[in-house]
Design a protein around this motif. Structure first.
Motif, PDB file in Angstrom:
ATOM      1  N   SER A   1      -2.168  -9.252  -0.859  1.00 42.12           N
ATOM      2  CA  SER A   1      -2.710  -7.702  -0.767  1.00 42.12           C
ATOM      3  C   SER A   1      -2.880  -7.076  -1.908  1.00 42.12           C
ATOM      4  O   SER A   1      -3.225  -6.040  -1.932  1.00 42.12           O
TER       5      SER A   1
ATOM      6  N   THR B   1      -4.017  -5.713  -5.585  1.00 39.87           N
ATOM      7  CA  THR B   1      -5.272  -5.811  -6.231  1.00 39.87           C
ATOM      8  C   THR B   1      -5.126  -6.495  -7.385  1.00 39.87           C
ATOM      9  O   THR B   1      -4.154  -6.668  -7.944  1.00 39.87           O
TER      10      THR B   1
ATOM     11  N   ARG C   1      -6.561  -9.021  -0.780  1.00 48.93           N
ATOM     12  CA  ARG C   1      -7.309  -8.474  -1.751  1.00 48.93           C
ATOM     13  C   ARG C   1      -7.977  -9.390  -2.736  1.00 48.93           C
ATOM     14  O   ARG C   1      -8.766  -9.334  -3.671  1.00 48.93           O
ATOM     15  N   GLN C   2      -6.896 -10.574  -2.871  1.00 47.91           N
ATOM     16  CA  GLN C   2      -7.194 -11.837  -3.645  1.00 47.91           C
ATOM     17  C   GLN C   2      -6.830 -12.989  -3.037  1.00 47.91           C
ATOM     18  O   GLN C   2      -5.792 -12.940  -2.222  1.00 47.91           O
TER      19      GLN C   2
END
Length: 128
Positions: free
Chosen positions: A37, A39, A10-11
């Motif tokens: 993972s 957010t 996610r990042q």
């Protein structure tokens, strides 16, 4: 982020680590990369910084225990002895750090020269 080769990513972050050699004064910059993972709502920049840095604090303690106390070479391997010795070593390191010791080996040598000095450490008297 879906184009990354990490499923569930996610990042991605790019922490920069600056290190200054105390002897030479030379500063080096190391750039690393991390993928999570979490957010952006779950992992703010502050939280990501803490997640990246915290393991190094533990590693630094293990490094001091191994280089100063020879932790990895210890012969005590049965029962609770290894855990007890690690606790004693951690206590000594923590007491010296609370009393301003920047170099644990030098702090140990300083306290070993005077039998009354270790008993006067602030951390020891606060705990008792």
């Amino acid at each position: 982020m879906n184009s990354l080769l990490f499923p569930g990513a996610r990042q991605a972050v790019q922490p920069k680590r600056r290190r200054t050699d105390r002897k030479t004064g030379k500063t080096t910059l190391k750039i690393v990369y991390a993928v999570t993972s979490l957010t952006s709502g779950l992992a703010t920049p502050t939280k990501l910084t803490r997640l990246v840095r915290d393991p190094w604090q533990i590693e630094a303690l293990h490094h001091v225990r191994d280089t100063t106390f020879g932790d990895d070479a210890s012969q005590s391997r049965t029962g609770n002895a290894p855990r007890a010795m690690a606790a004693w070593r951690n206590l000594a390191i923590g007491a010296l750090q609370l009393n301003g010791a920047r170099n644990i080996a030098a702090g140990l040598r300083r306290n070993a020269r005077d039998a009354t000095r270790p008993g006067t450490l602030k951390a020891m008297t606060r705990q008792l």
